[in-house]
Design an enzyme around this catalytic site. Structure first.
Site, PDB file in Angstrom:
ATOM      1  N   SER A 174       0.791  -1.223   0.000  1.00 53.65           N
ATOM      2  CA  SER A 174       0.000   0.000   0.000  1.00 53.65           C
ATOM      3  C   SER A 174       0.824   1.273   0.000  1.00 53.65           C
ATOM      4  O   SER A 174       0.326   2.331  -0.402  1.00 53.65           O
ATOM      5  CB  SER A 174      -0.954   0.009   1.211  1.00 53.65           C
ATOM      6  OG  SER A 174      -0.239  -0.128   2.425  1.00 53.65           O
TER       7      SER A 174
ATOM      8  N   ASP B 289      -3.344   8.125   8.003  1.00 55.16           N
ATOM      9  CA  ASP B 289      -4.234   7.224   8.721  1.00 55.16           C
ATOM     10  C   ASP B 289      -3.402   6.457   9.750  1.00 55.16           C
ATOM     11  O   ASP B 289      -2.309   6.913  10.092  1.00 55.16           O
ATOM     12  CB  ASP B 289      -4.996   6.298   7.752  1.00 55.16           C
ATOM     13  CG  ASP B 289      -4.076   5.471   6.869  1.00 55.16           C
ATOM     14  OD1 ASP B 289      -2.928   5.195   7.275  1.00 55.16           O
ATOM     15  OD2 ASP B 289      -4.500   5.080   5.761  1.00 55.16           O
TER      16      ASP B 289
ATOM     17  N   HIS C 254      -0.279   4.856   7.292  1.00 46.17           N
ATOM     18  CA  HIS C 254       0.416   5.479   6.166  1.00 46.17           C
ATOM     19  C   HIS C 254       0.768   6.937   6.442  1.00 46.17           C
ATOM     20  O   HIS C 254      -0.013   7.660   7.056  1.00 46.17           O
ATOM     21  CB  HIS C 254      -0.449   5.387   4.911  1.00 46.17           C
ATOM     22  CG  HIS C 254      -0.869   3.989   4.603  1.00 46.17           C
ATOM     23  ND1 HIS C 254      -2.080   3.471   5.000  1.00 46.17           N
ATOM     24  CD2 HIS C 254      -0.214   2.995   3.959  1.00 46.17           C
ATOM     25  CE1 HIS C 254      -2.164   2.209   4.608  1.00 46.17           C
ATOM     26  NE2 HIS C 254      -1.049   1.890   3.974  1.00 46.17           N
TER      27      HIS C 254
END
Length: 368
Positions: free
Chosen positions: A45, A332, A335
């Site tokens: 991600s 978040d 990240h």
């Protein structure tokens, strides 16, 4: 999800990561030199820019407030704006970001492709509880398809295609989920079968095989990121027991370090054994260590900028994030914000300390 993340002490939040962005930003901004023929990104991600959007998975973010600072809004990037691949492409002289495999079309592949997928790991079983994800082995299969397309565009000549690919830069950032969504999860049996040391060795052996497969497909200039301080993620801190003054879960960082300690020997082995190829290690824990006030504007170190789901640690759909995003380390619970992504990419591109990259940084790798 994953963690290319700065280690922040609660007493020194302004000293977020050692990054000399200010000293090189002007050079990067005016550089029109194309340092590489094309770029290929593999990973999780941290690098995903839209490959998970149509998958049945919890690990996708094609909704607001993700992309709130990106020109076209939500794209599947796990950030408020641009991510590390976006900045690396810019620093290497590409006029636009490298397109995701899920949507790249036609001759766009000659600029390169981003194969990264949120939730992906080195191991095929990693991230299975999140739903669909494109594992590292599957990303290699997708690259094999693209290599065939490039050969077709180069006159159906495999030799010409490999010559073309030898001038490209490959960047791999994978492994965080093998801890976050595998070894460290109590619902996974992995810890019953592997000690932290033997699990790290298992990952390195698998990663070595994958990098050799990438070599067989034409890669000759490859940068491999290590794993960041997963024990300092807001999600980890919220569910674990923070250590001493660091405010991080120190035993998690110690477990992950066993993987990072094996990276230099892996790079040395690949540089010795893979003919006419160059490999380098991007040491994100060096880049993430406190000490340089280049990001002194960051004041909030240990909480997310957006309201997050307690189940996933990702931003709640259509929630209202903080306004002062450039003062936050974390977007978040997993990240970084885009300002931190830019800073990390800048140091990966041009190392400020000899510990940031081994044996060379990405700028030097592209020129070799």
């Amino acid at each position: 999800m994953a963690g290319l993340l700065p280690r922040i002490t609660t007493s020194a939040m302004a000293m977020a990561i050692v990054i000399t962005v200010l000293s090189i930003s002007n050079e990067l901004a005016v550089s029109a030199l194309r340092h590489a023929q094309c770029m290929f990104f593999f990973g999780d991600s941290q690098f995903d820019n839209g490959n998970n959007n149509d998958l049945a998975t919890l690990a996708k973010v094609n909704y607001r407030p993700y992309g709130i600072d990106f020109p076209s809004g939500p794209t599947g990037r796990f950030a408020n704006g641009r991510n590390v691949p976006d900045y690396l492409a810019e620093f290497l002289g590409f006029p636009t970001s490298i397109q995701p495999f899920a949507s790249v079309r036609g001759s766009e592949i000659l600029n390169g492709v981003n194969y990264a997928s949120g939730g992906a790991g080195i191991l095929d079983e990693t991230g299975i509880l999140l739903g669909d994800r494109i594992t590292m082995n599957e990303q290699l299969q997708n690259h094999r398809t693209v290599v065939g397309r490039i050969a077709a565009l180069r006159g159906r000549n495999p030799t010409a295609a490999k010559e073309y690919l030898s001038k490209c830069v490959y960047v791999v950032n994978i492994g965080s989920n093998d801890y976050l969504n595998n070894y460290l999860l109590p619902t996974y049996p992995t810890r019953f079968f592997f000690t932290p040391d033997s699990f790290a060795q298992r990952l390195i052996v698998s990663l070595s095989q994958q990098l050799r497969e990438l070599y067989s497909l034409g890669a000759r200039k490859t940068a491999v990121f290590g794993i960041g301080y997963l024990g300092c993620l807001p999600q980890t801190v919220a569910t674990g027991t923070p250590g001493n003054a660091t405010g991080c879960v120190d035993n998690v960082n110690a477990i992950v370090q066993l993987f990072n300690d094996r990276m230099k020997p892996l790079i040395d082995d690949l540089n010795r054994s893979q003919r006419n190829a160059k490999y380098t290690y991007i040491n994100i824990t060096s880049i993430s260590s406190p000490g340089d006030p280049a990001l002194a504007g960051i004041r909030v170190a240990n909480v997310a900028c957006c309201p997050v789901s307690p189940q996933t640690g990702l931003c709640l759909r259509d929630s209202i994030p903080c306004n002062n995003r450039d003062e936050y380390t974390f977007w978040d619970n997993f990240h970084p914000t885009s300002i931190v992504n830019r800073a990390a990419a800048a140091r990966a591109f041009r190392a400020a300390l000899f510990t940031d990259a081994y044996p060379v940084d990405i700028r030097q790798l592209a020129r070799q």
